[in-house]
Scaffold this motif. Structure first.
Motif, PDB file in Angstrom:
ATOM      1  N   SER A  72     -13.817   7.717 -13.622  1.00 58.32           N
ATOM      2  CA  SER A  72     -12.434   7.145 -13.411  1.00 58.32           C
ATOM      3  C   SER A  72     -11.634   7.574 -12.496  1.00 58.32           C
ATOM      4  CB  SER A  72     -11.780   7.010 -14.748  1.00 58.32           C
ATOM      5  OG  SER A  72     -12.313   5.744 -15.745  1.00 58.32           O
ATOM      6  N   MET A  73     -10.873   7.406 -11.995  1.00 60.02           N
ATOM      7  CA  MET A  73      -9.673   7.985 -11.177  1.00 60.02           C
ATOM      8  C   MET A  73      -8.217   7.894 -11.922  1.00 60.02           C
ATOM      9  SD  MET A  73      -8.605   6.892  -7.258  1.00 60.02           S
ATOM     10  CE  MET A  73     -10.027   7.563  -6.452  1.00 60.02           C
ATOM     11  N   PHE A  74      -7.324   8.958 -11.861  1.00 62.12           N
ATOM     12  CA  PHE A  74      -6.363   8.773 -12.577  1.00 62.12           C
ATOM     13  C   PHE A  74      -5.217   9.119 -11.897  1.00 62.12           C
ATOM     14  CE2 PHE A  74      -9.666   9.824 -15.586  1.00 62.12           C
ATOM     15  CZ  PHE A  74      -9.112   8.920 -16.824  1.00 62.12           C
ATOM     16  N   LEU A  75      -4.040   8.528 -11.794  1.00 61.94           N
ATOM     17  CA  LEU A  75      -2.775   8.548 -10.835  1.00 61.94           C
ATOM     18  C   LEU A  75      -1.774   8.972 -11.941  1.00 61.94           C
ATOM     19  CD1 LEU A  75      -3.537   5.201  -9.044  1.00 61.94           C
ATOM     20  CD2 LEU A  75      -4.616   7.466  -8.424  1.00 61.94           C
ATOM     21  N   VAL A  76      -0.788   9.645 -11.220  1.00 57.94           N
ATOM     22  CA  VAL A  76       0.492  10.061 -11.973  1.00 57.94           C
ATOM     23  C   VAL A  76       1.671   9.347 -10.742  1.00 57.94           C
ATOM     24  CG1 VAL A  76       2.187  11.442 -12.636  1.00 57.94           C
ATOM     25  CG2 VAL A  76      -0.250  11.867 -13.198  1.00 57.94           C
TER      26      VAL A  76
ATOM     27  N   SER B 276       0.715  -1.305   0.017  1.00 62.26           N
ATOM     28  CA  SER B 276       0.079  -0.109   0.068  1.00 62.26           C
ATOM     29  C   SER B 276       0.806   1.216   0.154  1.00 62.26           C
ATOM     30  CB  SER B 276      -0.818   0.092   1.128  1.00 62.26           C
ATOM     31  OG  SER B 276      -1.790  -1.145   1.141  1.00 62.26           O
ATOM     32  N   HIS B 277       0.389   2.213  -0.685  1.00 63.93           N
ATOM     33  CA  HIS B 277       1.067   3.776  -0.678  1.00 63.93           C
ATOM     34  C   HIS B 277       0.201   4.732  -0.737  1.00 63.93           C
ATOM     35  CE1 HIS B 277       4.979   1.907  -2.276  1.00 63.93           C
ATOM     36  NE2 HIS B 277       4.412   1.135  -2.891  1.00 63.93           N
ATOM     37  N   PRO B 278       0.306   6.000  -0.005  1.00 63.50           N
ATOM     38  CA  PRO B 278      -0.415   7.215  -0.225  1.00 63.50           C
ATOM     39  C   PRO B 278      -0.252   7.875  -1.668  1.00 63.50           C
ATOM     40  CG  PRO B 278       1.069   7.495   1.355  1.00 63.50           C
ATOM     41  CD  PRO B 278       1.365   5.909   1.099  1.00 63.50           C
ATOM     42  N   VAL B 279      -1.041   7.984  -2.161  1.00 66.44           N
ATOM     43  CA  VAL B 279      -0.971   8.784  -3.642  1.00 66.44           C
ATOM     44  C   VAL B 279      -1.942   9.923  -3.985  1.00 66.44           C
ATOM     45  CG1 VAL B 279       0.027   7.013  -4.826  1.00 66.44           C
ATOM     46  CG2 VAL B 279      -2.192   7.348  -5.013  1.00 66.44           C
ATOM     47  N   TRP B 280      -1.515  10.795  -4.695  1.00 62.40           N
ATOM     48  CA  TRP B 280      -2.359  11.937  -5.167  1.00 62.40           C
ATOM     49  C   TRP B 280      -3.236  11.241  -6.358  1.00 62.40           C
ATOM     50  CZ3 TRP B 280       1.045  17.086  -5.414  1.00 62.40           C
ATOM     51  CH2 TRP B 280       1.239  17.427  -3.968  1.00 62.40           C
ATOM     52  N   PHE B 281      -4.119  12.029  -6.442  1.00 62.24           N
ATOM     53  CA  PHE B 281      -5.310  11.656  -7.716  1.00 62.24           C
ATOM     54  C   PHE B 281      -6.121  12.596  -8.110  1.00 62.24           C
ATOM     55  CE2 PHE B 281      -7.921  11.846  -3.970  1.00 62.24           C
ATOM     56  CZ  PHE B 281      -9.308  11.556  -4.476  1.00 62.24           C
ATOM     57  N   VAL B 282      -6.689  12.395  -9.479  1.00 64.00           N
ATOM     58  CA  VAL B 282      -7.670  13.395  -9.816  1.00 64.00           C
ATOM     59  C   VAL B 282      -8.728  12.534 -10.489  1.00 64.00           C
ATOM     60  CG1 VAL B 282      -6.215  15.277 -10.661  1.00 64.00           C
ATOM     61  CG2 VAL B 282      -6.625  13.579 -12.123  1.00 64.00           C
TER      62      VAL B 282
ATOM     63  N   ASP C 124      -0.425  14.245 -20.772  1.00 65.18           N
ATOM     64  CA  ASP C 124      -0.279  15.845 -20.447  1.00 65.18           C
ATOM     65  C   ASP C 124      -1.441  16.151 -19.946  1.00 65.18           C
ATOM     66  OD1 ASP C 124       2.383  15.784 -21.219  1.00 65.18           O
ATOM     67  OD2 ASP C 124       1.975  16.792 -23.243  1.00 65.18           O
ATOM     68  N   HIS C 125      -2.692  15.851 -20.383  1.00 63.08           N
ATOM     69  CA  HIS C 125      -4.160  16.047 -19.898  1.00 63.08           C
ATOM     70  C   HIS C 125      -4.200  15.753 -18.463  1.00 63.08           C
ATOM     71  CE1 HIS C 125      -8.275  16.780 -19.667  1.00 63.08           C
ATOM     72  NE2 HIS C 125      -8.497  15.575 -19.183  1.00 63.08           N
ATOM     73  N   ILE C 126      -3.745  14.681 -18.057  1.00 61.52           N
ATOM     74  CA  ILE C 126      -3.826  14.237 -16.539  1.00 61.52           C
ATOM     75  C   ILE C 126      -2.938  15.234 -15.631  1.00 61.52           C
ATOM     76  CG2 ILE C 126      -3.624  12.230 -14.995  1.00 61.52           C
ATOM     77  CD1 ILE C 126      -4.319  10.442 -17.780  1.00 61.52           C
ATOM     78  N   VAL C 127      -1.636  15.252 -16.309  1.00 58.96           N
ATOM     79  CA  VAL C 127      -0.943  16.195 -15.385  1.00 58.96           C
ATOM     80  C   VAL C 127      -1.449  17.344 -15.165  1.00 58.96           C
ATOM     81  CG1 VAL C 127       1.232  17.133 -15.334  1.00 58.96           C
ATOM     82  CG2 VAL C 127       1.297  14.640 -15.985  1.00 58.96           C
ATOM     83  N   GLY C 128      -2.091  18.017 -16.368  1.00 58.98           N
ATOM     84  CA  GLY C 128      -2.942  19.484 -16.218  1.00 58.98           C
ATOM     85  C   GLY C 128      -3.704  19.313 -15.335  1.00 58.98           C
ATOM     86  N   MET C 129      -4.467  18.333 -15.035  1.00 62.18           N
ATOM     87  CA  MET C 129      -5.340  18.076 -13.882  1.00 62.18           C
ATOM     88  C   MET C 129      -4.880  17.978 -12.775  1.00 62.18           C
ATOM     89  SD  MET C 129      -8.591  15.538 -15.455  1.00 62.18           S
ATOM     90  CE  MET C 129      -7.672  14.123 -15.353  1.00 62.18           C
ATOM     91  N   PHE C 130      -3.822  17.460 -12.612  1.00 57.55           N
ATOM     92  CA  PHE C 130      -2.936  17.452 -11.413  1.00 57.55           C
ATOM     93  C   PHE C 130      -2.603  18.833 -10.896  1.00 57.55           C
ATOM     94  CE2 PHE C 130      -2.924  13.013 -11.216  1.00 57.55           C
ATOM     95  CZ  PHE C 130      -2.345  12.565  -9.865  1.00 57.55           C
ATOM     96  N   ARG C 131      -2.237  19.555 -11.890  1.00 61.45           N
ATOM     97  CA  ARG C 131      -1.540  21.071 -11.672  1.00 61.45           C
ATOM     98  C   ARG C 131      -2.831  21.739 -11.190  1.00 61.45           C
ATOM     99  NH1 ARG C 131       1.071  20.480 -16.677  1.00 61.45           N
ATOM    100  NH2 ARG C 131       3.300  20.259 -16.331  1.00 61.45           N
ATOM    101  N   ASP C 132      -3.993  21.569 -11.764  1.00 63.60           N
ATOM    102  CA  ASP C 132      -5.235  22.303 -11.388  1.00 63.60           C
ATOM    103  C   ASP C 132      -5.644  22.242  -9.947  1.00 63.60           C
ATOM    104  OD1 ASP C 132      -5.236  23.357 -14.074  1.00 63.60           O
ATOM    105  OD2 ASP C 132      -7.088  22.204 -14.577  1.00 63.60           O
ATOM    106  N   LYS C 133      -5.450  20.815  -9.479  1.00 62.05           N
ATOM    107  CA  LYS C 133      -5.942  20.321  -8.225  1.00 62.05           C
ATOM    108  C   LYS C 133      -4.835  20.790  -7.183  1.00 62.05           C
ATOM    109  CE  LYS C 133      -7.514  16.429  -5.715  1.00 62.05           C
ATOM    110  NZ  LYS C 133      -7.844  15.034  -5.598  1.00 62.05           N
ATOM    111  N   TYR C 134      -3.564  20.391  -7.489  1.00 61.27           N
ATOM    112  CA  TYR C 134      -2.798  20.410  -6.299  1.00 61.27           C
ATOM    113  C   TYR C 134      -1.744  21.758  -6.429  1.00 61.27           C
ATOM    114  CZ  TYR C 134      -4.040  15.943  -5.349  1.00 61.27           C
ATOM    115  OH  TYR C 134      -4.707  14.646  -5.049  1.00 61.27           O
ATOM    116  N   GLY C 135      -1.819  22.356  -7.539  1.00 61.71           N
ATOM    117  CA  GLY C 135      -0.820  23.487  -7.996  1.00 61.71           C
ATOM    118  C   GLY C 135       0.364  23.164  -8.670  1.00 61.71           C
ATOM    119  N   ALA C 136       0.741  24.121  -9.548  1.00 65.27           N
ATOM    120  CA  ALA C 136       1.702  23.668 -10.520  1.00 65.27           C
ATOM    121  C   ALA C 136       3.027  23.711  -9.702  1.00 65.27           C
ATOM    122  CB  ALA C 136       1.899  24.956 -11.733  1.00 65.27           C
TER     123      ALA C 136
END
Length: 118
Positions: free
Chosen positions: A41-45, A30-36, A87-99
């Protein structure tokens, strides 16, 4: 539990816990991770991109459990390697968590992972 109810349970969370099967040990890890989330669906990077151990584990065994806030879902993870989708998913990460946060915590983003919640 409906897909909508599952998405609502994860909505507002900053972090989830994923559980994957170790590719060498076969043990649950198990690992804690960020997500969008987007479109049921859930997306992970992975933090280290395609070099991340948990990413290598899901490539071998795609079964994944995502959990947060008392809700857990077993699903099948699908690696995403197409640059435009990543790139789209990373962009969603930037929107949620900050660039700045994404830039400092995710130095390599060559892959992402889709986890259907339905």
């Amino acid at each position: 539990m409906s897909t909508e109810a599952v998405m609502d349970a994860f909505d507002g969370e900053q972090e989830i816990e994923i559980t994957v099967t170790g590719r060498k040990t076969g043990r649950q890890i198990s690992h804690p991770v960020w997500f969008v989330q987007e479109e049921e669906s859930m997306f992970l990077v992975p933090v280290s991109g395609s070099d991340s151990d948990w990413y290598k584990n899901i490539r071998r065994t795609p079964a994944i459990r995502v959990a947060a806030n008392g809700t857990a879902v077993n699903s099948s993870a699908t690696p995403i390697t197409e640059p435009d989708r990543v790139d789209h998913i990373v962009g969603m990460f930037r929107d949620k968590y900050g660039a700045d946060q994404v830039r400092s915590y995710y130095p390599k983003h060559d892959v992402a992972v889709q986890v259907p919640l339905g």
